[in-house]
Every structure is written in structure tokens, then in C-alpha cells.
Scaffold this motif. Structure first.
Motif, PDB file in Angstrom:
ATOM      1  N   ARG A   5       0.854  -1.191   0.000  1.00  0.00           N
ATOM      2  CA  ARG A   5       0.000   0.000   0.000  1.00  0.00           C
ATOM      3  C   ARG A   5       0.887   1.236   0.000  1.00  0.00           C
ATOM      4  O   ARG A   5       1.846   1.349   0.777  1.00  0.00           O
ATOM      5  N   THR A   6       0.582   2.171  -0.903  1.00  0.00           N
ATOM      6  CA  THR A   6       1.321   3.430  -0.953  1.00  0.00           C
ATOM      7  C   THR A   6       0.372   4.532  -1.383  1.00  0.00           C
ATOM      8  O   THR A   6      -0.784   4.282  -1.736  1.00  0.00           O
ATOM      9  N   GLN A   7       0.855   5.757  -1.369  1.00  0.00           N
ATOM     10  CA  GLN A   7       0.016   6.869  -1.812  1.00  0.00           C
ATOM     11  C   GLN A   7       0.106   7.069  -3.328  1.00  0.00           C
ATOM     12  O   GLN A   7      -0.912   7.235  -3.998  1.00  0.00           O
ATOM     13  N   VAL A   8       1.327   7.064  -3.879  1.00  0.00           N
ATOM     14  CA  VAL A   8       1.509   7.264  -5.317  1.00  0.00           C
ATOM     15  C   VAL A   8       2.371   6.136  -5.866  1.00  0.00           C
ATOM     16  O   VAL A   8       3.484   5.905  -5.373  1.00  0.00           O
ATOM     17  N   ALA A   9       1.859   5.435  -6.863  1.00  0.00           N
ATOM     18  CA  ALA A   9       2.641   4.430  -7.581  1.00  0.00           C
ATOM     19  C   ALA A   9       3.223   5.084  -8.826  1.00  0.00           C
ATOM     20  O   ALA A   9       2.483   5.653  -9.642  1.00  0.00           O
ATOM     21  N   VAL A  10       4.537   5.036  -8.967  1.00  0.00           N
ATOM     22  CA  VAL A  10       5.227   5.655 -10.093  1.00  0.00           C
ATOM     23  C   VAL A  10       5.693   4.551 -11.030  1.00  0.00           C
ATOM     24  O   VAL A  10       6.494   3.694 -10.643  1.00  0.00           O
ATOM     25  N   VAL A  11       5.194   4.565 -12.253  1.00  0.00           N
ATOM     26  CA  VAL A  11       5.554   3.558 -13.249  1.00  0.00           C
ATOM     27  C   VAL A  11       6.620   4.160 -14.154  1.00  0.00           C
ATOM     28  O   VAL A  11       6.342   5.066 -14.939  1.00  0.00           O
ATOM     29  N   GLY A  12       7.848   3.682 -14.036  1.00  0.00           N
ATOM     30  CA  GLY A  12       8.942   4.175 -14.856  1.00  0.00           C
ATOM     31  C   GLY A  12       9.985   4.938 -14.064  1.00  0.00           C
ATOM     32  O   GLY A  12       9.663   5.871 -13.327  1.00  0.00           O
ATOM     33  N   ASP A 156      -3.345   5.580  -4.099  1.00  0.00           N
ATOM     34  CA  ASP A 156      -4.336   6.628  -4.330  1.00  0.00           C
ATOM     35  C   ASP A 156      -4.265   7.142  -5.761  1.00  0.00           C
ATOM     36  O   ASP A 156      -5.288   7.472  -6.365  1.00  0.00           O
ATOM     37  N   TYR A 157      -3.034   7.232  -6.278  1.00  0.00           N
ATOM     38  CA  TYR A 157      -2.809   7.767  -7.615  1.00  0.00           C
ATOM     39  C   TYR A 157      -1.702   6.976  -8.304  1.00  0.00           C
ATOM     40  O   TYR A 157      -0.839   6.384  -7.646  1.00  0.00           O
ATOM     41  N   ILE A 158      -1.719   7.031  -9.640  1.00  0.00           N
ATOM     42  CA  ILE A 158      -0.665   6.408 -10.445  1.00  0.00           C
ATOM     43  C   ILE A 158      -0.056   7.480 -11.338  1.00  0.00           C
ATOM     44  O   ILE A 158      -0.774   8.228 -12.013  1.00  0.00           O
ATOM     45  N   ALA A 159       1.271   7.557 -11.339  1.00  0.00           N
ATOM     46  CA  ALA A 159       1.997   8.451 -12.242  1.00  0.00           C
ATOM     47  C   ALA A 159       2.615   7.594 -13.346  1.00  0.00           C
ATOM     48  O   ALA A 159       3.496   6.770 -13.084  1.00  0.00           O
ATOM     49  N   GLY A 160       2.132   7.762 -14.558  1.00  0.00           N
ATOM     50  CA  GLY A 160       2.639   6.997 -15.693  1.00  0.00           C
ATOM     51  C   GLY A 160       3.823   7.704 -16.317  1.00  0.00           C
ATOM     52  O   GLY A 160       3.663   8.635 -17.111  1.00  0.00           O
ATOM     53  N   CYS A 161       5.021   7.266 -15.966  1.00  0.00           N
ATOM     54  CA  CYS A 161       6.265   7.907 -16.419  1.00  0.00           C
ATOM     55  C   CYS A 161       7.115   6.907 -17.210  1.00  0.00           C
ATOM     56  O   CYS A 161       8.348   6.952 -17.150  1.00  0.00           O
ATOM     57  N   GLY A 163       7.424   6.256 -20.504  1.00  0.00           N
ATOM     58  CA  GLY A 163       7.922   6.538 -21.835  1.00  0.00           C
ATOM     59  C   GLY A 163       6.998   6.168 -22.970  1.00  0.00           C
ATOM     60  O   GLY A 163       5.855   5.734 -22.791  1.00  0.00           O
ATOM     61  N   ALA A 164       7.552   6.325 -24.174  1.00  0.00           N
ATOM     62  CA  ALA A 164       6.768   6.136 -25.392  1.00  0.00           C
ATOM     63  C   ALA A 164       6.308   4.694 -25.581  1.00  0.00           C
ATOM     64  O   ALA A 164       5.280   4.452 -26.209  1.00  0.00           O
ATOM     65  N   ARG A 165       7.074   3.739 -25.067  1.00  0.00           N
ATOM     66  CA  ARG A 165       6.740   2.322 -25.258  1.00  0.00           C
ATOM     67  C   ARG A 165       6.150   1.672 -24.010  1.00  0.00           C
ATOM     68  O   ARG A 165       5.977   0.460 -23.955  1.00  0.00           O
ATOM     69  N   GLY A 166       5.836   2.480 -22.999  1.00  0.00           N
ATOM     70  CA  GLY A 166       5.283   1.940 -21.772  1.00  0.00           C
ATOM     71  C   GLY A 166       3.806   1.610 -21.888  1.00  0.00           C
ATOM     72  O   GLY A 166       3.160   1.859 -22.924  1.00  0.00           O
ATOM     73  N   VAL A 167       3.266   1.078 -20.797  1.00  0.00           N
ATOM     74  CA  VAL A 167       1.872   0.627 -20.815  1.00  0.00           C
ATOM     75  C   VAL A 167       0.898   1.699 -20.343  1.00  0.00           C
ATOM     76  O   VAL A 167      -0.309   1.600 -20.597  1.00  0.00           O
ATOM     77  N   SER A 168       1.379   2.714 -19.661  1.00  0.00           N
ATOM     78  CA  SER A 168       0.473   3.680 -19.032  1.00  0.00           C
ATOM     79  C   SER A 168      -0.436   4.359 -20.049  1.00  0.00           C
ATOM     80  O   SER A 168      -1.645   4.491 -19.838  1.00  0.00           O
ATOM     81  N   ARG A 169       0.155   4.804 -21.157  1.00  0.00           N
ATOM     82  CA  ARG A 169      -0.640   5.534 -22.146  1.00  0.00           C
ATOM     83  C   ARG A 169      -1.759   4.680 -22.722  1.00  0.00           C
ATOM     84  O   ARG A 169      -2.815   5.193 -23.102  1.00  0.00           O
ATOM     85  N   SER A 170      -1.551   3.378 -22.785  1.00  0.00           N
ATOM     86  CA  SER A 170      -2.566   2.493 -23.364  1.00  0.00           C
ATOM     87  C   SER A 170      -3.815   2.405 -22.509  1.00  0.00           C
ATOM     88  O   SER A 170      -4.845   1.895 -22.960  1.00  0.00           O
ATOM     89  N   HIS A 171      -3.757   2.906 -21.276  1.00  0.00           N
ATOM     90  CA  HIS A 171      -4.918   2.867 -20.392  1.00  0.00           C
ATOM     91  C   HIS A 171      -5.788   4.121 -20.515  1.00  0.00           C
ATOM     92  O   HIS A 171      -6.788   4.238 -19.805  1.00  0.00           O
ATOM     93  N   LEU A 172      -5.424   5.036 -21.386  1.00  0.00           N
ATOM     94  CA  LEU A 172      -6.273   6.188 -21.634  1.00  0.00           C
ATOM     95  C   LEU A 172      -7.424   5.776 -22.548  1.00  0.00           C
ATOM     96  O   LEU A 172      -7.241   4.985 -23.469  1.00  0.00           O
ATOM     97  N   PRO A 173      -8.620   6.303 -22.341  1.00  0.00           N
ATOM     98  CA  PRO A 173      -9.766   5.921 -23.169  1.00  0.00           C
ATOM     99  C   PRO A 173      -9.643   6.479 -24.583  1.00  0.00           C
ATOM    100  O   PRO A 173      -9.448   7.687 -24.772  1.00  0.00           O
ATOM    101  N   ALA A 174      -9.752   5.620 -25.570  1.00  0.00           N
ATOM    102  CA  ALA A 174      -9.574   6.035 -26.966  1.00  0.00           C
ATOM    103  C   ALA A 174     -10.634   7.030 -27.405  1.00  0.00           C
ATOM    104  O   ALA A 174     -10.373   7.904 -28.257  1.00  0.00           O
ATOM    105  N   ASP A 175     -11.836   6.931 -26.837  1.00  0.00           N
ATOM    106  CA  ASP A 175     -12.928   7.788 -27.305  1.00  0.00           C
ATOM    107  C   ASP A 175     -12.867   9.209 -26.751  1.00  0.00           C
ATOM    108  O   ASP A 175     -13.627  10.074 -27.182  1.00  0.00           O
ATOM    109  N   SER A 176     -11.989   9.481 -25.807  1.00  0.00           N
ATOM    110  CA  SER A 176     -11.905  10.829 -25.250  1.00  0.00           C
ATOM    111  C   SER A 176     -10.476  11.349 -25.179  1.00  0.00           C
ATOM    112  O   SER A 176     -10.199  12.335 -24.504  1.00  0.00           O
TER     113      SER A 176
END
Length: 398
Positions: A5-12, A156-161, A163-176
Motif C-alpha cells: 500500500r502506498t500513496q503514489v505508484a510511479v511507473v517508470g 491513491d494515484y498512479i503516475a505513468g512515467c 515513456g513512449a513504449r510503456g503501458v500507461s498511455r494504453s490505459h487512456l480511453p480512446a474515445d476521449s
């Protein structure tokens, strides 16, 4: 499944992720960093090397710039080589600010040392990363660790850091989500040479055979770039051809190019992209996960640091006083500078690549326009001041 358990998970664990993690830790905000590569890999991976002064001063305020300030060279001028002549441009005289030459792997080494060796929780060599429940108040990150087990980080929050080939961006909704991109239609052959710098600062060569550049990395190593067709093969560039083109495009009377052993070659396709918005629920993107700026104006690492510092300020306010203004306004605040640097990159590209059509073919019209732009930049105090301000980077509004 082991859970944390943490407050902010930083990916990258690049410049954005590690800067964010270090500032949060110093402000008393708990965070965990996960990274796909090993520590030794990120500490030696060559990347960008120019830091704008505002970024260095921000790192200094947070106690993260000690070695940088002791060892980095400072540049206050660059040089354009065009039509067989040298044209100096002293931007520090116009702005009072400098660039710091500090390779990204050196900054990453410093940042990971501050965080990991200071007791921070960073987990290397993870794979199969997935983000969950981003629209809830209890998001999480799961991954397979170096031990082969699946792990969960509740936060509580995730910071997607990542890069260009990481997974974080793929979790954004395509329709918005808007994914805006621009292809310059050129490639750069990036080479590292075991050769002392041939000039005190950055040299931009504008030539009918294609753009070339010289950028010092250390007293013993120099980075060179050569314009080439996009998607070109490094194998098509034996050492002899590299030096022949560098000498043709960069060397001028009184400005010789020092040669040495080439230790790296790779072709970079020049393209940019911007993701908007940069936030979705409890996920906030930073750095190349949200935007890419081709290395034309040396802006990528500086934008990553800008994102990280904005996000750190927003998280600190949230946990410190309950003020969520920074979090809700994070994407808009970051994108203001992102688009400013994108515009500068495009303008600068048209100057640097002007004499060719993007694949080494001479284009007299483009060459004439590029020459006019360069003459205005060198001869007009107003044009020089505007260029210098963007080239060295304005201090952020906050």
C-alpha cells in the motif's frame, strides 16, 4: 499475491519518474517506483544531454543537483555553420541563462542514487505491468517481479512515467483522448565518438547535403547527428562515410571537426506527438508517455522534468492541505509548455532542414527560405531575443 500500500505508484524510473519520486519522498508523500529495466541498464543508457537552467535550479532547490552543479559544463552560445562560414549566437548574453551539459544517464544515476540508496522503494526488472480501477478511489498496479511472482501495489494515484513504449498511455480511453502527431519526414543518424569536442558549444550545420550537428558530451566524448532518410539502416553508414559527411557538412575554415572511434550509431526518425488530456481518473502521465519532442531543440528531458515538478507540487498540495487545484489543472498546465516547445521544434526544424527535401535532395526554394530565416535570426535583435528565450527555456509560471 504479495501486496503493498502506498500513496503514489510511479511507473517508470526515467528522469520524470525519479524526479517525481525524490521530491515526493522529501515532502513526506509515500511512493513506490517500478521499472522494467535493471538499475545498471538505466544508469548507462545514453540519451539526451542538455538541461535548461530553470530545470537545474529546480533540481537544486530539492537537493538533487549536487554532482550536476560540480561537474556539468555550461554553454551560453551555439554556432550555425552555413554557406561555408561560422555564425556565433550568444544566447546567454540575451537571456542571462545557460544550458548545462549533463547526459541523461548521469542525471538518472544521481536520481536513482538519491531515491534507492536513501531508503526509497524502487523495484527493477518488472514485466507484464497492468493498471486497474483508474476511475475509482482505489486504483492499483500489478506486475510480475524479478522473483517471477505477481505483485500488487494499491495506491491513491498512479503516475505513468514509462515513456513512449510503456503501458500507461494504453490505459487512456480512446474515445476521449486526442493523439496528435507530426512526422518531419527526415531521420537523424545519431553517433557517439570517442573524440574531444571540436567546438565550445553546440554546432548546427545547415548544408545542401543535409543537416549535421555537433554536441559535446564530455571532454572525451562528442555526440554528432547527420540528417538521413527516415528508416535508414545504420549498416549503410560505415565509419568512413560518417566522417566524410560530417567533414563535408560541418567543417569550415577555422572550424575543423576532430575525428575519433565511433562507439554508437542509431537512426532516429524525427516525429512528435502529444496526448491530451494527460490525465484520466487517478492516472497522470508525465514525460514521453504523454508527449514526444524530437531532439531538434533538446527539449525532451526538460519537458519531462517540468511534468514531474508540476505533478510533485500537485500531489504535495493534495496531501498537505487538501488542495486539488494542481491535480485537476495538471494536464492543462503541462500542455501549455508542451505546445510551446512543439511549435519551437517545428520552426527550428524548418530552418535546420531547409536546404533539403527531407531525404538529402537539394531544394533551392527551401534553402532560400532557410537562409532568410537564419539571416533574420542573426541580424535582427528582436528575432534573436525571441529565439534565445525559447531555445534556453522560460522559467515555469509556478
Amino acid at each position: 499475491m504479495p501486496s503493498t500500500r502506498t500513496q503514489v505508484a510511479v511507473v517508470g524510473a526515467g528522469p520524470a519518474g525519479l524526479t517525481l519520486a525524490n521530491v515526493l519522498r522529501r515532502k513526506g508523500v509515500d511512493c513506490v517506483v517500478i521499472e522494467a529495466a535493471s538499475r545498471s541498464f538505466i544508469e548507462r543508457r545514453p540519451r539526451a544531454g542538455f538541461l535548461e537552467e530553470w530545470a537545474v535550479r529546480a533540481l537544486e532547490r530539492h537537493g538533487l543537483a549536487g554532482r550536476l552543479l560540480r561537474t556539468a559544463e555550461r554553454h551560453g552560445a551555439c554556432e550555425f555553420r552555413y554557406d561555408g562560414a561560422r555564425h556565433a549566437f550568444a544566447y546567454a548574453e540575451l537571456t542571462g541563462r545557460h544550458h548545462f551539459v549533463y547526459p541523461q544517464q548521469e542525471l538518472v544515476t544521481d536520481l536513482v542514487g538519491h531515491f534507492a540508496d536513501g531508503g526509497g522503494d524502487v523495484r527493477f526488472e518488472v514485466r507484464d505491468v497492468a493498471l486497474h480501477d483508474l476511475l475509482s478511489g482505489q486504483p492499483s498496479v500489478t506486475y510480475t517481479g524479478a522473483d517471477g511472482e505477481r505483485h500488487r501495489i494499491s495506491c491513491d494515484y498512479i503516475a505513468g512515467c514509462d515513456g513512449a513504449r510503456g503501458v500507461s498511455r494504453s490505459h487512456l480511453p480512446a474515445d476521449s483522448t486526442v493523439f496528435a502527431q507530426h512526422d518531419y519526414g527526415v531521420g537523424w543518424l545519431a553517433v557517439l565518438a570517442e573524440a574531444p569536442p571540436s567546438a565550445d558549444g553546440v554546432v548546427f550545420g545547415i548544408h545542401p547535403r543535409g543537416f549535421a550537428a555537433h554536441m559535446a558530451r564530455s571532454p572525451q566524448v562528442t555526440r554528432f547527428y547527420l540528417e538521413c532518410p527516415p528508416g535508414d539502416d545504420e549498416a549503410a553508414w560505415p565509419d568512413e562515410r560518417v566522417w566524410e559527411e560530417l567533414q563535408a557538412r560541418l567543417a569550415v575554415p577555422g572550424g575543423e571537426v576532430t575525428e575519433g572511434r565511433l562507439i554508437e550509431k542509431r537512426v532516429l526518425d524525427m516525429h512528435n506527438y502529444v496526448v491530451a488530456p494527460m490525465s484520466h481518473g487517478r492516472l497522470h502521465l508525465a514525460g514521453d508517455a504523454a508527449h514526444l519532442v524530437a531532439p531538434i531543440g533538446a527539449k525532451g528531458m526538460n519537458l519531462a522534468l517540468h511534468d514531474a515538478l508540476l505533478l510533485a507540487e500537485a500531489f504535495t498540495a493534495h496531501y498537505g492541505t487538501g488542495d486539488d487545484t494542481g491535480l485537476t489543472g495538471y494536464s492543462a498546465a503541462s500542455l501549455r509548455r508542451v505546445w510551446q516547445y512543439q511549435e519551437f521544434s517545428q520552426w527550428f526544424s524548418e530552418l535546420l532542414h531547409g536546404p533539403t527535401a527531407g531525404a538529402g535532395a537539394a531544394d533551392p526554394f527551401r534553402a532560400g527560405v532557410a537562409g532568410a530565416r537564419l539571416r533574420r535570426l542573426l541580424d535582427s535583435p528582436a528575432a534573436a531575443a525571441a529565439f534565445a528565450e525559447l531555445y534556453i527555456g522560460q522559467y515555469p509560471e509556478s
